[in-house]
Design an enzyme around this catalytic site. Structure first.
Site, short mmCIF file in Angstrom:
data_model
loop_
_atom_site.label_atom_id
_atom_site.label_comp_id
_atom_site.label_asym_id
_atom_site.label_seq_id
_atom_site.Cartn_x
_atom_site.Cartn_y
_atom_site.Cartn_z
N ASN A 15 0.86 -1.18 0.00
CA ASN A 15 0.00 0.00 0.00
C ASN A 15 0.90 1.24 0.00
O ASN A 15 1.67 1.45 0.95
CB ASN A 15 -0.89 -0.04 1.25
CG ASN A 15 -1.82 1.15 1.31
OD1 ASN A 15 -1.41 2.28 1.06
ND2 ASN A 15 -3.07 0.91 1.66
N HIS A 60 1.07 6.23 1.73
CA HIS A 60 1.85 7.19 2.51
C HIS A 60 3.00 7.81 1.74
O HIS A 60 3.60 8.78 2.21
CB HIS A 60 2.28 6.57 3.83
CG HIS A 60 1.10 6.33 4.71
ND1 HIS A 60 0.12 7.28 4.91
CD2 HIS A 60 0.66 5.23 5.37
CE1 HIS A 60 -0.82 6.79 5.69
NE2 HIS A 60 -0.53 5.54 5.96
N HIS A 120 -5.60 3.49 -1.57
CA HIS A 120 -6.92 3.80 -1.04
C HIS A 120 -7.29 5.20 -1.53
O HIS A 120 -6.69 6.19 -1.10
CB HIS A 120 -6.88 3.74 0.49
CG HIS A 120 -8.20 3.95 1.16
ND1 HIS A 120 -8.36 3.81 2.51
CD2 HIS A 120 -9.41 4.32 0.67
CE1 HIS A 120 -9.62 4.06 2.84
NE2 HIS A 120 -10.27 4.39 1.73
N ARG A 158 -9.43 7.85 -1.00
CA ARG A 158 -10.40 8.27 0.04
C ARG A 158 -11.30 9.36 -0.50
O ARG A 158 -10.92 10.11 -1.41
CB ARG A 158 -9.66 8.77 1.28
CG ARG A 158 -8.84 7.70 2.00
CD ARG A 158 -8.28 8.24 3.29
NE ARG A 158 -9.32 8.37 4.30
CZ ARG A 158 -9.53 7.51 5.30
NH1 ARG A 158 -8.74 6.46 5.44
NH2 ARG A 158 -10.49 7.70 6.15
N ARG A 172 -7.15 12.63 0.68
CA ARG A 172 -6.08 13.17 1.53
C ARG A 172 -4.69 12.66 1.15
O ARG A 172 -3.70 13.27 1.46
CB ARG A 172 -6.36 12.90 3.01
CG ARG A 172 -6.18 11.46 3.41
CD ARG A 172 -6.24 11.30 4.91
NE ARG A 172 -7.58 11.44 5.43
CZ ARG A 172 -8.03 10.81 6.53
NH1 ARG A 172 -7.22 10.03 7.20
NH2 ARG A 172 -9.26 10.96 6.95
N GLU A 222 -8.54 0.28 -2.95
CA GLU A 222 -9.40 0.29 -1.76
C GLU A 222 -10.33 1.49 -1.86
O GLU A 222 -9.88 2.60 -2.20
CB GLU A 222 -8.55 0.44 -0.49
CG GLU A 222 -7.63 -0.72 -0.23
CD GLU A 222 -6.72 -0.49 0.97
OE1 GLU A 222 -5.91 -1.37 1.25
OE2 GLU A 222 -6.80 0.60 1.59
N THR A 247 -8.11 3.44 8.40
CA THR A 247 -9.36 2.69 8.42
C THR A 247 -9.54 2.01 9.78
O THR A 247 -8.73 1.19 10.18
CB THR A 247 -9.35 1.62 7.31
OG1 THR A 247 -8.88 2.24 6.11
CG2 THR A 247 -10.73 1.05 7.09
N GLU A 270 -11.03 -9.49 2.90
CA GLU A 270 -9.75 -9.15 3.52
C GLU A 270 -10.02 -9.03 5.01
O GLU A 270 -10.83 -8.21 5.44
CB GLU A 270 -9.18 -7.85 2.96
CG GLU A 270 -7.84 -7.50 3.63
CD GLU A 270 -7.07 -6.39 2.92
OE1 GLU A 270 -7.11 -6.34 1.67
OE2 GLU A 270 -6.44 -5.58 3.62
N HIS A 314 -3.70 -4.72 7.61
CA HIS A 314 -3.84 -3.56 8.51
C HIS A 314 -2.98 -3.74 9.76
O HIS A 314 -3.20 -4.67 10.53
CB HIS A 314 -5.29 -3.29 8.93
CG HIS A 314 -5.48 -1.83 9.26
ND1 HIS A 314 -5.03 -1.28 10.43
CD2 HIS A 314 -6.00 -0.81 8.54
CE1 HIS A 314 -5.29 0.02 10.43
NE2 HIS A 314 -5.87 0.33 9.29
N1 PXP Z 1 -5.82 -3.17 4.03
C1 PXP Z 1 -6.79 -2.23 4.09
C2 PXP Z 1 -8.15 -2.60 3.63
C3 PXP Z 1 -6.52 -0.92 4.55
O1 PXP Z 1 -7.50 -0.01 4.60
C4 PXP Z 1 -5.19 -0.61 4.92
C5 PXP Z 1 -4.86 0.78 5.37
O2 PXP Z 1 -5.12 1.66 4.33
C6 PXP Z 1 -4.21 -1.61 4.83
C7 PXP Z 1 -4.56 -2.89 4.40
C8 PXP Z 1 -2.78 -1.35 5.17
O3 PXP Z 1 -2.65 -1.04 6.53
P1 PXP Z 1 -1.25 -0.58 7.09
O4 PXP Z 1 -0.92 0.73 6.44
O5 PXP Z 1 -1.49 -0.46 8.56
O6 PXP Z 1 -0.25 -1.64 6.74
#
Ligand code: PXP
Length: 237
Positions: free
Chosen positions: A6, A9, A42, A44, A48, A69, A100, A150, A190
């Site tokens: 992901n 960031h 994601h 959003r 953001r 996402e 999330t 998931e 997550h």
């Molecule tokens: N999976 C989903 C569905 C999420 O919403 C997120 C956070 O955006 C992640 C995985 C990844 O989470 P993390 O950034 O804590 O690894």
């Protein structure tokens, strides 16, 4: 297991100065080149971090699997049908949350979820429901027609290393096995990091882990390619 990185960031950092650095597309390319099986973003509602143009640009990268996402809104459904990511993961979204929080309440809005998922599946997109490890949510996710769930590993990550770890881990494992017995494919994500990710191998037949924050945080010290490679080694069988 497969690794989806992901890269939200990277966009968070870029947006902090309103410019183009660090470039999200370059990040996606690096992750893919060192073996990430999916690039996860994601989009959003408040945009953001990831912007619409980022999603469209990543979609155009050759041989790159895009996992989008998104919240269960008409706007996001339209974008998905237009961009055609390989997969979408339907997540709950609250404007003020830092990330999330909690899984999607599929059981509490089952009719809406069924109607939302149908056109996505019909257009050839793999659909995953991001849910807590809760049997009623797994059953509801199955009824939507989505092919994947998931499992939200937030609680597991939070209690990792404490006396509650085993209990939350067993509920994750139980939910995964129950989902698989229904014919669902199971991903997880997550809060996973370089330590707590190791126990994911104790859950049978997980398909993919989606990991963001810990990889991007480690990339600050060792570079993105190295951070992804290290995680990939831990995730691979
Ligand atoms: N999976 C989903 C569905 C999420 O919403 C997120 C956070 O955006 C992640 C995985 C990844 O989470 P993390 O950034 O804590 O690894």
């Amino acid at each position: 297991m497969l690794l989806g990185v992901n890269i939200d960031h990277v966009a968070t950092l870029r947006n902090a100065r309103g410019g183009i650095d660090p470039d999200v597309l370059t990040a996606a390319r690096i992750c893919k080149d060192v073996g990430a099986e999916s690039i996860t973003t994601h989009l959003r509602e408040d945009r953001r971090h990831i912007k619409d143009a980022d999603v469209r640009a990543i979609r155009l990268l050759p041989k790159t699997r895009l996992n989008l996402e998104m919240a269960m809104t008409d706007e996001m459904q339209q974008i998905a049908l237009d961009v055609k990511p390989d997969a979408v993961c339907i997540v709950p979204e609250k404007r003020q949350e830092l990330t999330t929080e909690g899984g999607l309440d599929v059981a509490g809005q089952l009719d809406r979820a069924i109607a939302f998922v149908k056109p996505l599946v019909e257009s050839g997109i793999e659909v995953s429901m991001f849910i807590d490890p809760d049997i009623s949510q797994v059953s509801a996710a199955y009824k939507t027609g989505a092919q994947f769930i998931e499992l939200h590993t937030g609680q597991y990550s939070e209690y990792f290393g404490t006396e509650k770890e085993e209990e939350v881990f067993q509920s994750l494992k139980g939910a995964a096995i129950f989902a698989q017995s229904l014919g669902l494919k199971v991903n997880a994500g997550h809060g996973l990091n370089y330590e707590n990710v190791k126990r994911m191998h104790e859950i049978p037949d997980l398909v993919e882990l989606n990991i963001g924050h810990s990889i991007i945080a480690r990339a600050v010290f060792v570079g993105l390619a190295q951070a992804v490679k290290e995680m990939k080694e831990l995730v691979e069988e």
